[in-house]
Motif scaffolding. Structure first.
Motif, PDB file in Angstrom:
ATOM      1  N   SER A 118       0.825  -1.218   0.000  1.00 39.08           N
ATOM      2  CA  SER A 118       0.000   0.000   0.000  1.00 39.08           C
ATOM      3  C   SER A 118       0.855   1.261   0.000  1.00 39.08           C
ATOM      4  O   SER A 118       0.430   2.307  -0.497  1.00 39.08           O
ATOM      5  N   LYS A 141       3.654   1.540  -1.656  1.00 41.29           N
ATOM      6  CA  LYS A 141       4.020   1.685  -3.060  1.00 41.29           C
ATOM      7  C   LYS A 141       2.868   2.310  -3.847  1.00 41.29           C
ATOM      8  O   LYS A 141       3.072   3.176  -4.704  1.00 41.29           O
ATOM      9  N   GLU A 142       1.655   1.889  -3.545  1.00 35.89           N
ATOM     10  CA  GLU A 142       0.470   2.472  -4.189  1.00 35.89           C
ATOM     11  C   GLU A 142       0.338   3.954  -3.861  1.00 35.89           C
ATOM     12  O   GLU A 142       0.047   4.785  -4.740  1.00 35.89           O
ATOM     13  N   LEU A 157      -5.630   4.665   3.194  1.00 33.48           N
ATOM     14  CA  LEU A 157      -4.270   4.214   2.872  1.00 33.48           C
ATOM     15  C   LEU A 157      -3.369   4.267   4.101  1.00 33.48           C
ATOM     16  O   LEU A 157      -2.586   3.341   4.343  1.00 33.48           O
ATOM     17  N   HIS A 216       2.826   6.064  -5.743  1.00 36.36           N
ATOM     18  CA  HIS A 216       2.419   6.189  -7.146  1.00 36.36           C
ATOM     19  C   HIS A 216       1.330   7.238  -7.306  1.00 36.36           C
ATOM     20  O   HIS A 216       1.321   8.001  -8.284  1.00 36.36           O
ATOM     21  N   ASP A 217       0.413   7.299  -6.331  1.00 35.64           N
ATOM     22  CA  ASP A 217      -0.736   8.201  -6.423  1.00 35.64           C
ATOM     23  C   ASP A 217      -0.465   9.588  -5.840  1.00 35.64           C
ATOM     24  O   ASP A 217      -1.330  10.465  -5.939  1.00 35.64           O
TER      25      ASP A 217
END
Length: 315
Positions: free
Chosen positions: A217, A219-220, A273, A223-224
């Motif tokens: 999460s 890493k997500e 998150l 990215h976002d």
């Protein structure tokens, strides 16, 4: 970057993937999780400006006496004053339109201007620029009648003083609704600062890298991050524009409901998150701790081996 370089579009009709592509295409991106700016200290100052009015709805903010902590804070921070004033001016001069196309162009210009800062610093600096105008509005609109200097400053800042009870009540109702949006923006930026701290901690203390699958999460979220920053800055620009109408007790050409809804979704995603990342980091730490406890130190193995060699083998 000139606003002519970016297409005129309706940002709220775009997906997050399209927003990410736009940001990466038109803005020079620096996404290093290093100490490009003392974000925490600047955010603390912004909090001091914004939280009293956000916590008390439409009542005059309380002005506490300076403390030693406040004085210490003042000596440590050197805010980029010219950058803040320039961004605030850009925000306030953005033309009003129903589709937020002009707010999008201003947002892209701000992101380009702040290209040398980390993602959380971009969001905090944009919020700090907004707080210059927001703080002025709150302070000047609530001045007592006998404050001649303050009333003159209010006049020069185009802030309408609340003298008549009926007008004050009507404007207070508008401000309460407006503050719900501003508070959500503030909390979203606060979550982004917290998220960046998690990233830095994993990078510097845990050796996290982009191939680390133990905290997916995180890493997500990395990215976002550009998408979160874009929506926050767009909402800040729209809020700054709307502040013009509140200052003069005039009605805007459009409602801020769609922006409020969007930034609420962004904040909810950030909070979710953060919760998942905390859980994944805790699981990772627990695994590493258990794995370490199960491992026998090599020195102990060597000692056991050497002690065993002193015994006579049975004949």
């Amino acid at each position: 970057m000139s606003t002519q370089q970016t297409p005129s579009l309706k940002p709220l009709t775009l997906s997050d993937g399209q927003i990410l592509e736009l940001v990466l295409q038109y803005c020079t991106v620096v996404n290093k999780h290093g100490d490009t700016f003392n974000v925490d200290l600047l955010f603390d100052v912004v909090s001091d400006i914004m939280k009293p009015s956000l916590d008390n709805d439409a009542t005059p903010p309380h002005h506490p006496s300076p403390t030693k902590t406040d004085e210490c804070k003042d000596t440590k921070i050197e805010p980029p004053v010219q950058t803040l004033k320039h961004i605030a001016c850009q925000m306030m001069q953005t033309a009003d339109d129903e589709d937020h196309s002009n707010a999008h162009l201003t947002t892209m210009c701000i992101l380009e201007e702040l290209r040398g800062y980390s993602w959380d610093a971009k969001a905090v600096i944009a919020l700090a620029a907004f707080s210059l105008e927001y703080g002025n509005f709150w302070h000047l609109s609530k001045l007592p009648r006998e404050d001649d200097l303050g009333r003159s400053l209010a006049l020069l800042n185009n802030v309408q003083l609340e003298e008549e009870e009926e007008a004050a009540n009507n404007n207070n109702n508008n401000i309460c609704e407006y503050n719900l949006l501003v508070k959500t923006i503030f909390e979203a930026v606060k979550s982004m600062v917290e998220l960046e701290k998690m990233v830095k901690k994993q990078v510097h203390l845990q050796g996290y890298d982009d191939d680390d699958d133990d905290v997916p999460s995180l890493k997500e979220a990395m990215h976002d991050f550009p998408v979160f920053v874009y929506w926050v800055v767009l909402a800040i620009v729209a809020s700054a524009l709307h502040l013009n109408f509140l200052s003069n007790n005039r009605k805007s050409k459009y409602e801020l409901f769609n922006i409020s809804s969007k930034i609420s979704n962004v904040h909810s995603k950030l909070r979710a998150l953060l919760g998942i990342i905390r859980k994944e980091i805790a699981q990772k730490d627990e695994y590493l701790k258990s794995h370490k406890e199960l491992q026998t130190p090599i020195d102990e193995v060597a000692e056991i081996f050497l002690e065993g060699s002193d015994y006579d083998l049975p004949q």
